[in-house]
Design a protein around this motif. Sequence first.
Motif, short mmCIF file in Angstrom:
data_model
loop_
_atom_site.label_atom_id
_atom_site.label_comp_id
_atom_site.label_asym_id
_atom_site.label_seq_id
_atom_site.Cartn_x
_atom_site.Cartn_y
_atom_site.Cartn_z
N GLU A 125 0.82 -1.22 0.00
CA GLU A 125 0.00 0.00 0.00
C GLU A 125 0.85 1.27 0.00
O GLU A 125 0.32 2.37 -0.18
N GLY A 126 2.15 1.14 0.23
CA GLY A 126 3.03 2.31 0.30
C GLY A 126 2.72 3.19 1.49
O GLY A 126 2.85 4.41 1.42
N LEU A 127 2.33 2.58 2.61
CA LEU A 127 1.95 3.34 3.80
C LEU A 127 3.03 3.22 4.87
O LEU A 127 3.62 2.17 5.08
N ASN A 128 3.28 4.34 5.55
CA ASN A 128 4.24 4.39 6.65
C ASN A 128 3.52 5.06 7.81
O ASN A 128 3.11 6.22 7.71
N THR A 129 3.35 4.34 8.93
CA THR A 129 2.57 4.89 10.04
C THR A 129 3.22 6.13 10.64
O THR A 129 2.54 6.93 11.28
#
Length: 310
Positions: A125-129
């Motif tokens: 998803e290309g997500l970084n918290t």
Amino acid sequence: MSNHPRVHFILAKPQKREKRVGIYCRVSSNSAEQLNSLTTQVSVLTRMTATVPKWLLVDVYIDIASSKAGSSRKEFTRMLDDCQARNLDIILTKSISRFGRDTVEVLDSLSQLKEHNIRVIFEQEGLNTADTDSDLMISIIESIAQAENESRSDNIKWSIKQRAAQSTSKLYNRKCYGYKNDIDGSLIIDDAEAKNVQLIFDLYLQGKSIIGILAELEKLEIKSPTRKEKWSKRTIEVILSNEKYIGTVRLLNSGEREAHYVSENNNPAIISNEKFQAVQIEKSHRSNVVKGKDGNRRKTRKYSSKKEDK
């Protein structure tokens, strides 16, 4: 004495890797396909770690477990323990669906990790918290989870439709009272039960109500499909409406856009077409609900059989 100036070579110090990285991977079974997926996940995430100079891969956590809420995820638990012990700074995982089994579990885990200042990166998803606002993250996860559930549902429906359209669905040969399966799984008539089915249809056309049929079956000591002394009203109603008794099976009647797959001559008939249709007409006559301009309404008086008390 040489006139050439001396040249001093200063070796660059290797950049210190400051962030400790853990990789988490999960597959739902130990099938060859899933194990190949596992190998790919580990390979991709390991290369991803190597591209960042300050990252140091310290552990890989692998679970082979189902998506059921009760299934064990020992490695996931070990990873969370390592996070609490401050042994990790970053977790890399393929996707949200691989990280957690449902939205609640994902959000709960991310909340725990946030308390320890540990960020999670979802490669797919290309997500970084660390770079995503909490409310936005929740919204994204819920949207993705909903999309995945819809996709999974569509896949199941598509599979059922294909099997139904190709007449390969097991539902075509699912047995009911009056039938049994032969060695190949096809439906054949169970002679003893078929006689009882014919009796039920005949009693109804003779004017017996459902209650009257129940009484007659108990009087004749005919046991129910579940081998009980007493039959239920619902069982009789289902038998009188089941098209399988005329050899027809109808699948996928579940919405305006769903196709109807009808298999005629699917199995040997126990009841003739004429008798089955006569029962359906009689049921309509006896129904306590009638259709009118203002919708459905109940009749003032219920149908009663004069033959019942004779």
